[in-house]
Design a protein around this motif. Sequence first.
Motif, PDB file in Angstrom:
ATOM      1  N   ARG A  52      50.367  40.130  42.477  1.00  0.00           N
ATOM      2  CA  ARG A  52      51.040  38.868  42.751  1.00  0.00           C
ATOM      3  C   ARG A  52      52.543  39.117  42.783  1.00  0.00           C
ATOM      4  O   ARG A  52      53.055  40.074  42.196  1.00  0.00           O
ATOM      5  N   ILE A  53      53.245  38.212  43.441  1.00  0.00           N
ATOM      6  CA  ILE A  53      54.694  38.322  43.562  1.00  0.00           C
ATOM      7  C   ILE A  53      55.379  37.706  42.345  1.00  0.00           C
ATOM      8  O   ILE A  53      54.938  36.678  41.822  1.00  0.00           O
ATOM      9  N   THR A  54      56.461  38.314  41.911  1.00  0.00           N
ATOM     10  CA  THR A  54      57.411  37.620  41.047  1.00  0.00           C
ATOM     11  C   THR A  54      58.790  37.805  41.662  1.00  0.00           C
ATOM     12  O   THR A  54      59.066  38.824  42.300  1.00  0.00           O
ATOM     13  N   HIS A  63      65.338  24.532  40.421  1.00  0.00           N
ATOM     14  CA  HIS A  63      65.110  24.343  38.980  1.00  0.00           C
ATOM     15  C   HIS A  63      64.182  25.424  38.436  1.00  0.00           C
ATOM     16  O   HIS A  63      64.357  25.880  37.303  1.00  0.00           O
ATOM     17  N   TYR A  64      63.202  25.866  39.241  1.00  0.00           N
ATOM     18  CA  TYR A  64      62.343  26.956  38.782  1.00  0.00           C
ATOM     19  C   TYR A  64      63.021  28.310  38.942  1.00  0.00           C
ATOM     20  O   TYR A  64      62.769  29.234  38.154  1.00  0.00           O
ATOM     21  N   ALA A  65      63.868  28.444  39.940  1.00  0.00           N
ATOM     22  CA  ALA A  65      64.621  29.698  40.072  1.00  0.00           C
ATOM     23  C   ALA A  65      65.403  29.981  38.795  1.00  0.00           C
ATOM     24  O   ALA A  65      65.469  31.123  38.323  1.00  0.00           O
ATOM     25  N   ARG A  66      65.960  28.923  38.211  1.00  0.00           N
ATOM     26  CA  ARG A  66      66.785  29.108  37.007  1.00  0.00           C
ATOM     27  C   ARG A  66      65.959  29.489  35.785  1.00  0.00           C
ATOM     28  O   ARG A  66      66.512  29.950  34.782  1.00  0.00           O
ATOM     29  N   MET A  67      64.642  29.312  35.851  1.00  0.00           N
ATOM     30  CA  MET A  67      63.773  29.740  34.755  1.00  0.00           C
ATOM     31  C   MET A  67      63.385  31.203  34.866  1.00  0.00           C
ATOM     32  O   MET A  67      62.892  31.801  33.898  1.00  0.00           O
ATOM     33  N   ASP A 318      54.865  17.832  43.644  1.00  0.00           N
ATOM     34  CA  ASP A 318      56.189  18.447  43.531  1.00  0.00           C
ATOM     35  C   ASP A 318      56.119  19.916  43.137  1.00  0.00           C
ATOM     36  O   ASP A 318      57.139  20.529  42.833  1.00  0.00           O
ATOM     37  N   GLU A 319      54.905  20.505  43.132  1.00  0.00           N
ATOM     38  CA  GLU A 319      54.679  21.894  42.729  1.00  0.00           C
ATOM     39  C   GLU A 319      55.147  22.152  41.300  1.00  0.00           C
ATOM     40  O   GLU A 319      55.545  23.264  40.946  1.00  0.00           O
ATOM     41  N   GLY A 320      55.096  21.124  40.467  1.00  0.00           N
ATOM     42  CA  GLY A 320      55.556  21.247  39.094  1.00  0.00           C
ATOM     43  C   GLY A 320      54.432  21.537  38.134  1.00  0.00           C
ATOM     44  O   GLY A 320      53.286  21.127  38.325  1.00  0.00           O
ATOM     45  N   PHE A 321      54.748  22.245  37.060  1.00  0.00           N
ATOM     46  CA  PHE A 321      53.781  22.519  36.002  1.00  0.00           C
ATOM     47  C   PHE A 321      53.489  21.252  35.215  1.00  0.00           C
ATOM     48  O   PHE A 321      54.348  20.376  35.053  1.00  0.00           O
ATOM     49  N   ILE A 322      52.283  21.184  34.717  1.00  0.00           N
ATOM     50  CA  ILE A 322      51.899  20.104  33.814  1.00  0.00           C
ATOM     51  C   ILE A 322      51.595  20.717  32.460  1.00  0.00           C
ATOM     52  O   ILE A 322      50.691  21.551  32.327  1.00  0.00           O
ATOM     53  N   GLY A 338      51.339  28.250  43.836  1.00  0.00           N
ATOM     54  CA  GLY A 338      51.295  29.709  43.800  1.00  0.00           C
ATOM     55  C   GLY A 338      52.285  30.351  42.869  1.00  0.00           C
ATOM     56  O   GLY A 338      52.226  31.551  42.657  1.00  0.00           O
ATOM     57  N   HIS A 339      53.237  29.596  42.300  1.00  0.00           N
ATOM     58  CA  HIS A 339      54.161  30.239  41.378  1.00  0.00           C
ATOM     59  C   HIS A 339      53.652  30.228  39.941  1.00  0.00           C
ATOM     60  O   HIS A 339      54.384  30.561  39.021  1.00  0.00           O
ATOM     61  N   GLY A 340      52.405  29.852  39.759  1.00  0.00           N
ATOM     62  CA  GLY A 340      51.857  29.778  38.414  1.00  0.00           C
ATOM     63  C   GLY A 340      51.832  31.097  37.685  1.00  0.00           C
ATOM     64  O   GLY A 340      52.196  31.182  36.512  1.00  0.00           O
ATOM     65  N   PHE A 341      51.405  32.166  38.351  1.00  0.00           N
ATOM     66  CA  PHE A 341      51.244  33.432  37.642  1.00  0.00           C
ATOM     67  C   PHE A 341      52.584  33.993  37.201  1.00  0.00           C
ATOM     68  O   PHE A 341      52.731  34.450  36.071  1.00  0.00           O
TER      69      PHE A 341
END
Length: 378
Positions: A52-54, A63-67, A318-322, A338-341
């Motif tokens: 998988r990609i990171t 906002h996720y880029a900053r994490m 919004d492709e946001g985590f819950i 797809g950014h979960g992993f």
Amino acid sequence: MTGAPAQKVLIAGGGIYGLLTAWWLAKKGVAVEIFDKGPLPCPGNSSHDEHRITRHAYGKLEHYARMMPRAFKAWDTLWDDLGVSHYHPTGSLYCLRVEDGWYAPTTRALDEMGIGYHDVPLSEVAEKYPYVETDGLLRAVWTDGTGLLFPIRIMTDVVVRLLELGVKLHAYSEVTEIDPEAGTLVANGKTYSGDQVVVSTGPWIDRLVPGLRGVAVPSRQAVAYLAPPPDLMQAWRTAPIVVVRDVGAGLYTLPPRAGARLKVGDHRFSREGNADEDRTATEHDLSAIWPGFNRSFARSGEYGLIEGRACFYTVTEDEGFIVKSLGARGFCVSACSGHGFKLSALISWGLAEALTGARPAATVGDWAAAKLSTEDWR
């Protein structure tokens, strides 16, 4: 969630989130039991894959880029504990075939994080990356801070580490009921009790948490493992990750490096399918990949299909985590899109922090949705 920090946690779901949440908790001295309806690790789980990609480049999801810097550090903590790294840096090449607003927010975030990037002159693309089709290419952008994670290797090593840490693994134990008020679950007809129960069952999550039905939507996605033309194989063996942004396509291509095969998939979400379906990709599944692949890669007709596979994400609008509490003694975590992993090591850390009272449980959902920085989440 109310009451004292958890001393015993029951986790429904043995994918990457269940396993890593258990690992963080066990490192804190919490007793943990994991339940999965299949083996551990389970080939049917969404997180079971070769690579998988990171990355740090995230387009409009700044906002996720900053994490991501903290996510990379969380993975480093895991590698230190396992005694081996399952990360392979590659860099990435973004092939922009449409102006869709990706470039400005991406470079803004990369500048903020100090991650390198540069435009590759279109006149040089064919020589440097002979597998890329330059006809119709508007821009090529190289970014640092990108690489491959190897899920099967990661999860296998984590399972072994959990056994060393005393975590109880219940394979072939399907959870059919949870009581988040009592901190209990029922698996294979038997009731288990803990201080807290966590639901981390991926695309099956709404079966135990009905409130997520229609919110965290299962999405059947196809990936194709390919055999390149022999004379391009060496170029692919040293290739970066290649991401294509095009009208009607959002391809991600993972090179055959560090023992993995060449893989291509389409990031556009189907938002359909049943997670119990067979995971062999059908012609219909793969039809989402080929038009964009044929436009974006040179000599595309010379590639052979080695394997077609379907996987499932859960997707929110919004492709946001819950990450949210369930009653007095429960939590659920859903990795949405797809950014979960790539963020799993960090999000599971946050959940473990909330479960043990190290950070406020009331706002862990805001933190996981990138509405709070880790520094502000106190």
